[in-house]
Design an enzyme around this catalytic site. Structure first.
Site, PDB file in Angstrom:
ATOM      1  N   SER A  31      17.726  46.838 -43.545  1.00 28.38           N
ATOM      2  CA  SER A  31      19.083  46.639 -44.059  1.00 28.38           C
ATOM      3  C   SER A  31      19.853  45.595 -43.270  1.00 28.38           C
ATOM      4  CB  SER A  31      19.846  47.967 -44.060  1.00 28.38           C
ATOM      5  OG  SER A  31      19.309  48.852 -45.017  1.00 28.38           O
TER       6      SER A  31
ATOM      7  N   GLU B 125      16.481  48.419 -39.712  1.00 24.95           N
ATOM      8  CA  GLU B 125      15.957  47.070 -39.481  1.00 24.95           C
ATOM      9  C   GLU B 125      15.938  46.253 -40.769  1.00 24.95           C
ATOM     10  OE1 GLU B 125      15.000  44.193 -36.898  1.00 24.95           O
ATOM     11  OE2 GLU B 125      15.223  46.282 -36.278  1.00 24.95           O
TER      12      GLU B 125
ATOM     13  N   CYS C  16      11.259  52.175 -52.840  1.00 21.27           N
ATOM     14  CA  CYS C  16      12.104  52.464 -51.684  1.00 21.27           C
ATOM     15  C   CYS C  16      13.034  53.662 -51.909  1.00 21.27           C
ATOM     16  CB  CYS C  16      12.929  51.234 -51.339  1.00 21.27           C
ATOM     17  SG  CYS C  16      14.044  51.475 -49.952  1.00 21.27           S
TER      18      CYS C  16
ATOM     19  N   ALA D 196      13.010  51.519 -41.451  1.00 20.99           N
ATOM     20  CA  ALA D 196      13.355  50.883 -42.722  1.00 20.99           C
ATOM     21  C   ALA D 196      14.853  50.947 -42.973  1.00 20.99           C
ATOM     22  CB  ALA D 196      12.599  51.563 -43.866  1.00 20.99           C
TER      23      ALA D 196
ATOM     24  N   GLU E 249      25.319  49.448 -48.923  1.00 19.59           N
ATOM     25  CA  GLU E 249      25.657  48.740 -47.687  1.00 19.59           C
ATOM     26  C   GLU E 249      25.958  47.270 -47.958  1.00 19.59           C
ATOM     27  OE1 GLU E 249      23.127  51.443 -44.476  1.00 19.59           O
ATOM     28  OE2 GLU E 249      22.296  49.552 -45.210  1.00 19.59           O
TER      29      GLU E 249
END
Length: 400
Positions: free
Chosen positions: A242, A240, A349, A237, A358
């Site tokens: 992000s 991949e 999440c 998670a 990010e």
């Protein structure tokens, strides 16, 4: 209260996945039948939720079990169900126990420290792209290196080993791009990778997630299977998802270039713009991971029977006109935006703050360096990865 008819339930997915488009059938269902019956590629029929209120109610209801959906007869879009022992396949009390352990690695101090390193990495990658000259590929220069570097630091994976887990990642998240045998082999490979990493890191513990898992393992707070599979869930998670989101955000802003221009003109819009793109972008190519009802439950006036499988299309729920004004329009000045981009309820999440950071650092780097950035071709020229759970461009060629 009704029990919907199941005869002739339409096949799901409804059609090919095209870029960031949602099949029009979703909007029709959201408006007219937000709890509907579909026939899945594997395991038979399931309930599909497309309305915001129905999805949010479902996500908060403990009578829908993630663990029960690891059974091989679960209706699903992937060739194999999730394996037990992963946070995504757990119910209370195990879910809360392990989530509490993992949360230590996502403390605000840790994310803040990573943000400083994000800026350095983005600057370095954009330096290299600028020096090489156009066209540059934002997938290779930004969307992959940023989340991969951050997750290996957060997790504690030696950077030189990143290629080993990366080679399994696309296979792990396949819907139709790989066979069940290939997916099973990728899962085995990742589990072996994590076991070896845990074994080699026992003598050099630090603040990272592997160290947190080792300490919890030694304290008897979780089993080896839980440590390994929870680690895999976070690893997958954390990079991949992000990298797919950074790619999709970049594509969306440049495909509708007036959006990128508006951010460059007013950088204060970045945070609300991120929330709006989290709302509007359908990250998953198909519905959610399934859950199964442990007893009869009524949602949206429809009775879902014990044992039934339920999935949802989050992106359509976040376009529900009952909740969002002018939902199909991308508005960076949207005042009320209670989107479900990071989920809701106990499975919300864990890495939401890291993911937002990010995207923010990536956008700020691009806008500061390349205010004239644009696609090297047309939006239709952009190639997309086929047959995976997450949508993402294979490459995103840009010029400036």
């Amino acid at each position: 209260m009704t029990v919907a008819q199941t005869a002739g339930a339409p096949k799901y997915p409804f059609g090919p996945v095209v870029g960031l488009d949602l099949h029009p059938r979703y909007a029709q269902l959201c408006r007219n039948e937000p709890v509907s019956r579909v026939t899945m590629p594997y395991g038979g029929e399931a309930w599909l939720l497309t309305g915001y209120h129905e999805i949010k109610e479902f996500l908060a209801d403990p009578r829908f079990s993630s663990h029960a959906a690891t059974a091989p007869d679960t209706a699903r879009v992937t060739p194999l169900p999730l394996r037990p022992g992963n946070l995504l396949s757990m119910d209370p009390p195990d879910h809360g126990r392990i989530r509490k352990v993992v949360a230590h690695a996502f403390r605000p101090r840790i994310v803040s420290q990573l943000a400083d390193r994000m800026r350095d990495l983005v600057a370095s990658e954009l330096d290299a792209m600028e020096e090489a000259g156009p066209p540059g590929d934002l997938v290779q220069r930004l969307a992959i290196p940023l989340p991969v570097r951050m997750i290996v630091e957060l997790f504690g994976v030696p950077y030189e080993q990143r290629a080993e887990f990366r080679r399994y990642s696309d296979v792990f998240v396949a819907t139709s791009a790989h066979t069940r045998e290939e997916i099973d082999a990728a899962r085995d490979g990742l589990e072996d990778f994590l076991r070896r990493l845990i074994a080699t890191r026992r003598s050099s513990l630090s603040d990272d997630l592997v160290s947190v898992l080792i300490e919890a393992l030694d304290a008897g707070e979780l089993s080896e299977v839980e440590a390994v599979r929870t680690g895999i869930g976070v690893l997958m998670a954390g990079h991949e998802t992000s990298l797919s989101m950074i790619s999709n955000v970049s594509f969306l802003l440049l495909a509708q270039r007036e959006l990128y221009a508006s951010l460059c003109a007013d950088p204060k819009l970045v945070d609300p713009a991120i929330e709006e793109m989290l709302r509007i972008i359908p990250l998953r190519s198909v519905g959610s991971f399934p859950r199964r009802a442990t007893e009869d439950v009524v949602i949206g006036g429809v009775t879902i029977r014990a044992g039934d499988t339920v999935i949802f299309q989050r992106a359509q729920g976040d376009r529900d006109e009952r909740v969002f004004e002018d939902p199909e329009t991308i508005r960076f000045d949207r005042e009320r935006n209670p989107h479900l981009g990071f989920g809701h309820g106990m499975h919300y999440c864990l890495g939401a703050s890291l993911a937002r950071a990010e995207i923010r650092v990536a956008l700020e780097g691009l806008m500061g360096r390349f205010p004239s950035l644009r696609l090297a071709g047309t939006p239709e020229d952009v190639p997309w990865k086929p047959g995976l759970i997450a949508r993402a461009p294979e490459s995103l060629l840009v010029t400036w």
